[in-house]
Motif scaffolding. Structure first.
Motif, PDB file in Angstrom:
ATOM      1  N   LEU A  45       0.807  -1.215   0.000  1.00  0.00           N
ATOM      2  CA  LEU A  45       0.000   0.000   0.000  1.00  0.00           C
ATOM      3  C   LEU A  45       0.841   1.268   0.000  1.00  0.00           C
ATOM      4  O   LEU A  45       0.298   2.372  -0.185  1.00  0.00           O
ATOM      5  CB  LEU A  45      -0.928   0.014   1.224  1.00  0.00           C
ATOM      6  N   LYS A  46       2.134   1.124   0.213  1.00  0.00           N
ATOM      7  CA  LYS A  46       2.996   2.303   0.288  1.00  0.00           C
ATOM      8  C   LYS A  46       2.940   3.109  -1.009  1.00  0.00           C
ATOM      9  O   LYS A  46       2.876   2.550  -2.098  1.00  0.00           O
ATOM     10  CB  LYS A  46       4.440   1.878   0.576  1.00  0.00           C
ATOM     11  N   GLY A  47       2.920   4.439  -0.849  1.00  0.00           N
ATOM     12  CA  GLY A  47       2.934   5.318  -2.010  1.00  0.00           C
ATOM     13  C   GLY A  47       1.580   5.663  -2.573  1.00  0.00           C
ATOM     14  O   GLY A  47       1.457   5.938  -3.772  1.00  0.00           O
ATOM     15  N   GLY A  48       0.538   5.639  -1.753  1.00  0.00           N
ATOM     16  CA  GLY A  48      -0.773   6.062  -2.249  1.00  0.00           C
ATOM     17  C   GLY A  48      -1.928   5.151  -1.896  1.00  0.00           C
ATOM     18  O   GLY A  48      -3.038   5.362  -2.392  1.00  0.00           O
ATOM     19  N   GLY A  49      -1.705   4.162  -1.047  1.00  0.00           N
ATOM     20  CA  GLY A  49      -2.774   3.244  -0.678  1.00  0.00           C
ATOM     21  C   GLY A  49      -3.711   3.813   0.373  1.00  0.00           C
ATOM     22  O   GLY A  49      -3.434   4.833   1.003  1.00  0.00           O
ATOM     23  N   ALA A  50      -4.843   3.149   0.543  1.00  0.00           N
ATOM     24  CA  ALA A  50      -5.849   3.575   1.523  1.00  0.00           C
ATOM     25  C   ALA A  50      -6.382   2.362   2.272  1.00  0.00           C
ATOM     26  O   ALA A  50      -6.573   1.284   1.697  1.00  0.00           O
ATOM     27  CB  ALA A  50      -6.996   4.307   0.834  1.00  0.00           C
ATOM     28  N   ILE A  51      -6.605   2.551   3.566  1.00  0.00           N
ATOM     29  CA  ILE A  51      -7.204   1.525   4.419  1.00  0.00           C
ATOM     30  C   ILE A  51      -8.468   2.102   5.035  1.00  0.00           C
ATOM     31  O   ILE A  51      -8.473   3.240   5.510  1.00  0.00           O
ATOM     32  CB  ILE A  51      -6.242   1.090   5.536  1.00  0.00           C
ATOM     33  N   VAL A  52      -9.530   1.311   5.035  1.00  0.00           N
ATOM     34  CA  VAL A  52     -10.748   1.671   5.758  1.00  0.00           C
ATOM     35  C   VAL A  52     -11.089   0.511   6.691  1.00  0.00           C
ATOM     36  O   VAL A  52     -11.251  -0.634   6.245  1.00  0.00           O
ATOM     37  CB  VAL A  52     -11.926   1.953   4.814  1.00  0.00           C
ATOM     38  N   ASN A  53     -11.153   0.806   7.989  1.00  0.00           N
ATOM     39  CA  ASN A  53     -11.517  -0.181   8.990  1.00  0.00           C
ATOM     40  C   ASN A  53     -12.940   0.073   9.473  1.00  0.00           C
ATOM     41  O   ASN A  53     -13.406   1.216   9.484  1.00  0.00           O
ATOM     42  CB  ASN A  53     -10.545  -0.116  10.173  1.00  0.00           C
ATOM     43  N   LEU A  54     -13.610  -0.982   9.887  1.00  0.00           N
ATOM     44  CA  LEU A  54     -14.994  -0.864  10.321  1.00  0.00           C
ATOM     45  C   LEU A  54     -15.074  -0.764  11.841  1.00  0.00           C
ATOM     46  O   LEU A  54     -14.704  -1.704  12.553  1.00  0.00           O
ATOM     47  CB  LEU A  54     -15.818  -2.058   9.833  1.00  0.00           C
ATOM     48  N   GLY A  55     -15.523   0.387  12.314  1.00  0.00           N
ATOM     49  CA  GLY A  55     -15.802   0.564  13.731  1.00  0.00           C
ATOM     50  C   GLY A  55     -17.286   0.351  13.989  1.00  0.00           C
ATOM     51  O   GLY A  55     -17.996  -0.268  13.195  1.00  0.00           O
ATOM     52  N   SER A  56     -17.765   0.888  15.100  1.00  0.00           N
ATOM     53  CA  SER A  56     -19.187   0.758  15.418  1.00  0.00           C
ATOM     54  C   SER A  56     -19.599   1.816  16.414  1.00  0.00           C
ATOM     55  O   SER A  56     -18.817   2.196  17.308  1.00  0.00           O
ATOM     56  CB  SER A  56     -19.480  -0.622  16.014  1.00  0.00           C
TER      57      SER A  56
END
Length: 251
Positions: free
Chosen positions: A129-140
Motif C-alpha cells: 500500500l505504500k505510495g498512495g494506498g488507503a485503508i478503511v476499517n470498520l468501527g461501530s
C-alpha cells in the motif's frame, strides 16, 4: 463514475451484508475487487454479481483469525491482480451479552477477528500500500454510545480497531498510506437477527436515527468507503466517520 479505475481493493467479510455492499460499491467505481471470506460459496456469489455488472472480482478463502491464512490471502491477491491499493477490514465475529455472561472463548473470538485481525492485515498489506494506498476499517457506534450494556465486548473490539486506525494513520502517513474508519448503521443479516431477537430494542434504536432508516450497505456505507479511498479525500486520514443517518454525536 469510475474514480477508482486502476485500483485494487481487498475486502474481508465480503460474502454478505455490509462487506458485500462495500465490495459492490468499490467495483461500481472501477476498482478490481478481491473478496475474502470463510465461506467460499458466499464470496463466489458476490464475485459473480460484480462480474454480471461488468466489474472485475475474484473470491478468496480466508480465516482472518489465522496469521498464516492472512499471509496466504495477501500473497494470492497480489499474485492475481499484480498489486494492492485498498484494504477494507470488515470481517468481525459478533458476540453480544452482559460482561458476566460472555465466555473466555467468546471474548477471544471477538478480539481475534476484530482488532487482532485488523492489525495483522494492515501490517501484512503495508508494503503493498505504500505510495498512495488507503485503508478503511470498520468501527461501530456501540463503542461510543452512552450505555453499551450488553454490547461491551463488541464495543471494546470496535474501539480497539479505531485506536489502531488512528495509530496507523499517524505512523504510516510518511509512507503515503491513509487510514480511516467508518461506523456504519446498515441493514445486514446481523441487524435483521437482532431485530428479530430484540424487536422492542431495535425499534427504539431506529427512533434515535434522525433520518429515520437504516443505511443501505452499497449505496450508503459503500459510497462512504469509496469516498475515503478516492482522491477526493486525499487530505483525510485518522478520521472516524459515522455513516448512520445522524444518530451518533462524535466528541
Amino acid at each position: 463514475m469510475a474514480e477508482l479505475t486502476g485500483r485494487i481493493a481487498l475486502v474481508t467479510g465480503a460474502g454478505q451484508g455490509v462487506g458485500r455492499g462495500i465490495a459492490l460499491a468499490l467495483a461500481s467505481r472501477g476498482a478490481a475487487v478481491a473478496l475474502a471470506g470463510r465461506t467460499v460459496g458466499k464470496v463466489e456469489a458476490v464475485a459473480d454479481e460484480i462480474r454480471s455488472r461488468a466489474g472485475e472480482a475474484h473470491a478468496f478463502s480466508c480465516d482472518v483469525t489465522d496469521p498464516d491464512s492472512i499471509a496466504a490471502l495477501v500473497g494470492a491477491v497480489v499474485d492475481e491482480f499484480g498489486g494492492l491499493s485498498i484494504l477494507v477490514n470488515n470481517a468481525q465475529t459478533t458476540v453480544n451479552g452482559a460482561l458476566l455472561d460472555v465466555s473466555e472463548d467468546e471474548y477471544g473470538a471477538v478480539m481475534d477477528s476484530g482488532p487482532r485481525a485488523t492489525w495483522r492485515l494492515m501490517r501484512t498489506c503495508h508494503p503493498h500500500l505504500k505510495g498512495g494506498g488507503a485503508i478503511v476499517n470498520l468501527g461501530s457506534a456501540a463503542g461510543v454510545r452512552w450505555d453499551p450494556s450488553g454490547y461491551g465486548v463488541y464495543a471494546a473490539a470496535k474501539e480497539g480497531i479505531r485506536s489502531l486506525t488512528r495509530a496507523a494513520a499517524c505512523e504510516w502517513a510518511r509512507d503515503g498510506i491513509r487510514v480511516n474508519a467508518v461506523l456504519p448503521l446498515a441493514s445486514s443479516p446481523a441487524l435483521e437477527q437482532w431485530s428479530q431477537e430484540r424487536p422492542d430494542e431495535a425499534g427504539d434504536h431506529l427512533r434515535t436515527v434522525p433520518l429515520g432508516r437504516f443505511g443501505d450497505p452499497e449505496d450508503d456505507i459503500g459510497a462512504a468507503v469509496v469516498f475515503l479511498c478516492g482522491d477526493d479525500s486525499r487530505f483525510i486520514t485518522g478520521h472516524s466517520l459515522p455513516v448512520d443517518g445522524g444518530q451518533v454525536l462524535m466528541r
